[in-house]
Design an enzyme around this catalytic site. Structure first.
Site, PDB file in Angstrom:
ATOM      1  N   ALA A  64       1.019  -1.170  -0.047  1.00 54.68           N
ATOM      2  CA  ALA A  64      -0.023  -0.086   0.073  1.00 54.68           C
ATOM      3  C   ALA A  64       0.836   1.293   0.155  1.00 54.68           C
ATOM      4  CB  ALA A  64      -0.871   0.051   1.439  1.00 54.68           C
ATOM      5  N   GLY A 107      -0.045  -5.558   0.476  1.00 54.19           N
ATOM      6  CA  GLY A 107      -1.214  -5.455  -0.692  1.00 54.19           C
ATOM      7  C   GLY A 107      -0.517  -6.121  -1.959  1.00 54.19           C
ATOM      8  N   GLU A 110      -1.172  -9.791  -1.198  1.00 55.79           N
ATOM      9  CA  GLU A 110      -2.694  -9.804  -1.344  1.00 55.79           C
ATOM     10  C   GLU A 110      -3.091  -9.914  -2.696  1.00 55.79           C
ATOM     11  OE1 GLU A 110      -4.520  -8.097   2.670  1.00 55.79           O
ATOM     12  OE2 GLU A 110      -3.447  -6.637   1.333  1.00 55.79           O
ATOM     13  N   GLU A 130       2.594  -5.897   7.736  1.00 53.07           N
ATOM     14  CA  GLU A 130       1.697  -4.910   8.162  1.00 53.07           C
ATOM     15  C   GLU A 130       1.978  -4.366   9.637  1.00 53.07           C
ATOM     16  OE1 GLU A 130      -0.569  -5.863   4.338  1.00 53.07           O
ATOM     17  OE2 GLU A 130       0.671  -7.017   5.968  1.00 53.07           O
TER      18      GLU A 130
END
Length: 256
Positions: A64, A107, A110, A130
């Protein structure tokens, strides 16, 4: 500059390429919106039978965009409705192959897990870091990771934030194949060409049944499989495939 580029390198194949090299393909809001738009369109395009998702030969996606998150609060995050953007990828009816070179972190990891097949380079780095900045994965990282590698390996990655290599990802079930870094893109395209030459209706049913059945009771999942099998008996591609097999020739599938 377009942050997501769509290429058509061969018949029935689309390549969706992240294009923020200056930010290591960090998943900012604009990039995620473009990803959703492209996947929505490609999912409905009869000229596409397989999609390759990549960040290029150097990096997949580094996670992210923390600059956008550092001052973000819960209401701002709620109003963004980012799950709708991710859903455009997870609900895409076409087979998706992630070609992962370099970092696939947060991300990015993911995003790779939204694919159906992951081709990883030896030097790839998969991780959910994270926890190191005080948050947890927010786009399926805890749930998809545990389903892919199991509880204990997922906890190790999630609670330490430490990444794993492409080889480790393959060994633990997070990647479908691991190849030399300079072979990742070519290998993903080879797989895409192989899938694209096969009956697209059968491929779509395989994807739908596998994903719908993996969290259902076995008997319910087997029922879904039987129904899909029965439906495909009516397809022209079934007739063509079986006749070509009997005739000892190459079948031509039209998706009908």
């Amino acid at each position: 500059m377009e942050e997501v580029i769509v290429e058509r390198p061969a018949p029935y194949i689309a390549v969706v390429r992240l294009n923020r090299p200056q930010a290591r393909n960090a998943l900012g809001q604009a990039l995620r919106a473009q990803l959703a738009e492209h996947f929505g369109a490609l999912g409905q395009d009869d000229a596409v039978r397989c999609i390759v998702l990549t960040g290029g030969a150097q990096v997949f996606a580094a996670g992210a965009d923390l600059r956008a998150l550092v001052d973000s609060g819960p209401i701002e995050a709620l109003l963004l409705n980012n799950q709708r953007m991710w859903q455009a990828i997870s609900s895409c009816p076409k087979p998706v192959i992630a070609a992962v070179n370099g970092y696939a972190l947060g991300g990015g990891c993911e995003l790779a897990m939204h694919a159906d097949i992951i081709v990883a380079g030896e030097g790839a780095r998969f991780g959910q870091p994270e926890i190191r900045v005080g948050i947890i994965p927010g786009a399926g990282g805890t749930q998809r990771l545990a389903r892919a590698v199991g509880k204990f390996k997922a906890f190790r990655m999630l609670l330490t934030g430490q990444p794993v290599s492409g080889r480790e990802a393959f060994d633990m079930g997070l990647a479908s194949e691991v190849v030399a870094d300079d072979r990742v893109q070519a290998r993903a395209l080879e797989l895409a060409a192989e899938i694209a030459a096969l009956p697209p209706l059968a491929a779509a049913q395989i994807k739908e049944v596998l994903l719908a059945g993996q969290d259902a009771p076995l008997e319910a999942a087997l029922m879904l499989e039987r129904k899909a099998f029965q439906v495909l008996l009516a397809s022209a591609d079934k007739k063509e495939g079986m006749q070509a097999f009997l005739d000892k020739r190459t079948a031509t599938f039209k998706g009908a």
